[in-house]
Design a protein around this motif. Structure first.
Motif, PDB file in Angstrom:
ATOM      1  N   ASN A  77      -5.330 -32.121  41.007  1.00 34.83           N
ATOM      2  CA  ASN A  77      -6.276 -32.406  39.720  1.00 34.83           C
ATOM      3  C   ASN A  77      -5.380 -33.448  38.962  1.00 34.83           C
ATOM      4  O   ASN A  77      -4.212 -33.094  38.585  1.00 34.83           O
ATOM      5  CB  ASN A  77      -6.361 -31.118  39.088  1.00 34.83           C
ATOM      6  N   SER A  78      -6.144 -34.632  38.876  1.00 35.65           N
ATOM      7  CA  SER A  78      -5.191 -35.485  38.162  1.00 35.65           C
ATOM      8  C   SER A  78      -4.840 -35.263  36.742  1.00 35.65           C
ATOM      9  O   SER A  78      -3.848 -35.950  36.286  1.00 35.65           O
ATOM     10  CB  SER A  78      -6.074 -37.093  38.111  1.00 35.65           C
ATOM     11  N   PHE A  79      -5.160 -34.128  36.107  1.00 34.72           N
ATOM     12  CA  PHE A  79      -4.758 -33.723  34.822  1.00 34.72           C
ATOM     13  C   PHE A  79      -3.393 -33.250  34.795  1.00 34.72           C
ATOM     14  O   PHE A  79      -2.503 -33.662  34.076  1.00 34.72           O
ATOM     15  CB  PHE A  79      -5.581 -32.319  34.277  1.00 34.72           C
ATOM     16  N   PHE A  80      -3.060 -32.657  36.116  1.00 38.94           N
ATOM     17  CA  PHE A  80      -1.655 -32.152  36.150  1.00 38.94           C
ATOM     18  C   PHE A  80      -0.618 -33.190  36.418  1.00 38.94           C
ATOM     19  O   PHE A  80       0.453 -33.367  36.373  1.00 38.94           O
ATOM     20  CB  PHE A  80      -1.384 -30.970  37.248  1.00 38.94           C
ATOM     21  N   CYS A 250     -19.045 -28.993  31.344  1.00 42.36           N
ATOM     22  CA  CYS A 250     -18.103 -28.800  32.636  1.00 42.36           C
ATOM     23  C   CYS A 250     -16.879 -28.193  32.046  1.00 42.36           C
ATOM     24  O   CYS A 250     -16.195 -28.799  31.146  1.00 42.36           O
ATOM     25  CB  CYS A 250     -18.342 -29.955  33.397  1.00 42.36           C
ATOM     26  N   PHE A 251     -16.252 -27.319  33.151  1.00 40.58           N
ATOM     27  CA  PHE A 251     -15.126 -26.645  32.715  1.00 40.58           C
ATOM     28  C   PHE A 251     -14.021 -27.718  32.699  1.00 40.58           C
ATOM     29  O   PHE A 251     -12.979 -27.591  31.802  1.00 40.58           O
ATOM     30  CB  PHE A 251     -14.613 -25.573  34.022  1.00 40.58           C
ATOM     31  N   ASN A 252     -13.818 -28.926  33.490  1.00 41.02           N
ATOM     32  CA  ASN A 252     -12.903 -29.743  33.068  1.00 41.02           C
ATOM     33  C   ASN A 252     -13.454 -31.068  33.679  1.00 41.02           C
ATOM     34  O   ASN A 252     -14.798 -31.086  34.319  1.00 41.02           O
ATOM     35  CB  ASN A 252     -11.797 -29.576  33.881  1.00 41.02           C
ATOM     36  N   ASP A 253     -12.910 -32.136  33.735  1.00 37.24           N
ATOM     37  CA  ASP A 253     -13.270 -33.204  34.126  1.00 37.24           C
ATOM     38  C   ASP A 253     -13.684 -33.627  35.805  1.00 37.24           C
ATOM     39  O   ASP A 253     -14.364 -34.169  36.099  1.00 37.24           O
ATOM     40  CB  ASP A 253     -12.183 -34.509  33.976  1.00 37.24           C
ATOM     41  N   VAL A 282      -9.063 -37.418  31.362  1.00 39.42           N
ATOM     42  CA  VAL A 282      -7.915 -38.071  32.081  1.00 39.42           C
ATOM     43  C   VAL A 282      -8.346 -39.356  32.434  1.00 39.42           C
ATOM     44  O   VAL A 282      -9.390 -39.787  31.741  1.00 39.42           O
ATOM     45  CB  VAL A 282      -8.260 -37.231  33.764  1.00 39.42           C
ATOM     46  N   ILE A 283      -7.431 -39.852  32.648  1.00 36.66           N
ATOM     47  CA  ILE A 283      -7.458 -41.542  32.752  1.00 36.66           C
ATOM     48  C   ILE A 283      -8.846 -42.137  33.300  1.00 36.66           C
ATOM     49  O   ILE A 283      -9.337 -43.001  33.081  1.00 36.66           O
ATOM     50  CB  ILE A 283      -6.266 -42.167  33.526  1.00 36.66           C
ATOM     51  N   VAL A 297      -7.834 -33.611  25.629  1.00 40.62           N
ATOM     52  CA  VAL A 297      -6.561 -32.882  25.509  1.00 40.62           C
ATOM     53  C   VAL A 297      -5.277 -33.590  25.468  1.00 40.62           C
ATOM     54  O   VAL A 297      -4.213 -33.167  24.829  1.00 40.62           O
ATOM     55  CB  VAL A 297      -6.656 -31.953  26.699  1.00 40.62           C
ATOM     56  N   ASP A 298      -5.268 -34.957  25.730  1.00 43.14           N
ATOM     57  CA  ASP A 298      -4.300 -35.807  25.938  1.00 43.14           C
ATOM     58  C   ASP A 298      -3.158 -35.329  26.875  1.00 43.14           C
ATOM     59  O   ASP A 298      -1.965 -34.572  26.499  1.00 43.14           O
ATOM     60  CB  ASP A 298      -3.595 -36.030  24.672  1.00 43.14           C
ATOM     61  N   PRO A 299      -3.522 -35.199  28.385  1.00 42.01           N
ATOM     62  CA  PRO A 299      -2.650 -34.556  29.320  1.00 42.01           C
ATOM     63  C   PRO A 299      -0.998 -35.121  29.076  1.00 42.01           C
ATOM     64  O   PRO A 299      -0.226 -34.155  29.061  1.00 42.01           O
ATOM     65  CB  PRO A 299      -3.117 -34.935  30.582  1.00 42.01           C
TER      66      PRO A 299
END
Length: 345
Positions: A77-80, A250-253, A282-283, A297-299
């Motif tokens: 997941n690109s968030f991480f 949606c739960f996340n992007d 995410v980007i 959220v500004d990861p």
């Protein structure tokens, strides 16, 4: 094989387990089940291994270093990845090196990598816990005086610091925006229902439906893996309902991108015929087609704040755990269209 030459790796190979599992057994950890513990002890007896606890304690005492551990539950997941970049920017400036590990939501893998990081004398740990993590999993770290900061996810009862986002407010803002656009059948798609993050975002979704005067339909809340594939699965199930939704929170992007994929496979264009809202920003959200409306959220910023919190814990020695909640905001882009009257059905 002489006793002096027997190593932890020799024992691991003989017992058919990892080096980290052997280390857990040597430490007397309760995290190893009885069957595995017996196999390791049998291998030690057969090889004639004698554990020098005094030397081990001396190594631990001298092992405090400029190393921190970073454990995430899903590096795909690109968030991480963005979270890790933020953490690295702060830790590198402070002279620390990070050991990064991905658990893939596997609790046993998580325990092993943490044990391995402890062997390398980490000064602190940042972790987004795997599903099934319990407060007891952090007891050994606390007893060893190793500061821990949980990021993104929290574990009830764990006496460690945490930084999470305002999940309830973010999901609520998403529903309010979709309701304002005229949507009455709004789905909540993706995420594992047995995590605190899911519960918080789902409750924000449900509460906002009530605030908007809309009925809550349990069939519209569809759990799935918090991934692109999970998004495809969730929208497929949603669109098979007798009365399908016209929009989705949606739960996340990652799930949102999958929802868009699933809609297109049905010849439904997201943003023009169906409204989609993600969570994370995410980007890729800015450059997606259509650009994704999402809760920011500004990861990277979250990663920087998490690192600062860990450094504060390390430098203070014995600081009380802190539970911080980061504010969020809804970023409106093209994936929601202009509403029921403006083209989204």
């Amino acid at each position: 094989m002489s006793r002096e030459r027997v190593t932890v790796i020799d024992i691991a190979n003989a017992a058919g387990v990892s080096k980290s599992t052997v280390s857990l057994v040597l430490q007397g950890s309760s995290l190893v089940n009885k069957t595995t513990r017996a196999k390791v002890n049998a291998a030690m007896r057969e090889l004639g291994y004698v554990y020098n606890r005094g030397a081990a304690n001396l190594r631990q005492a001298n092992a405090k270093s400029k190393i921190v551990g970073m454990v995430v539950n899903d590096l795909t997941n690109s968030f991480f990845a963005e979270l890790a970049v933020g953490i690295d920017s702060v830790m590198q400036s402070a002279g620390y090196v990070q050991f990064l590990a991905n658990t893939g939501e596997n609790i046993d893998r998580q325990r092993e990598v943490i044990a391995s990081m402890r062997e390398h004398g980490i000064s602190g740990l940042i972790i987004s816990p795997a599903r099934g993590t319990e407060a007891a999993d952090f007891a050994a770290l606390a007893n060893a005086g190793i500061p821990v900061v949980m990021a993104v996810r929290n574990v009830p009862g764990a006496r460690v610091s945490s930084l999470t986002s305002d999940n309830h407010a973010g999901a609520a803002a998403s529903v309010a925006h979709l309701a304002k656009l005229g949507h009455r059948r709004i789905a909540f798609l993706g995420g594992f229902p047995d995590t605190a993050v899911f519960t918080e975002r789902f409750m924000g979704y449900r509460d906002a439906l009530i605030d908007a005067g809309l009925d809550f339909d349990a069939d519209l809340a569809i759990g799935a893996a918090p991934s692109r594939a999970g998004g495809v699965e969730a929208i497929e199930r949603a669109m098979r309902l007798a009365v399908p939704p016209t929009a989705a929170v949606c739960f996340n992007d990652a799930v949102a991108f999958g929802v868009c994929d699933g809609l297109r496979s049905r010849k439904i264009e997201p943003g023009a015929e169906f409204a989609v809202v993600g969570f994370d920003d995410v980007i890729e959200a800015k450059t997606a087609v259509p650009a994704l409306t999402t809760v920011s959220v500004d990861p990277q910023g979250m990663g920087r704040r998490t690192a600062q919190l860990l450094l504060k814990q390390i430098n203070s020695g014995a600081a009380e755990p802190e539970a911080l909640v980061k504010s969020v905001r809804l970023v409106v882009r093209q994936s929601c269209g202009t509403g029921i009257q403006g083209g989204v059905r």
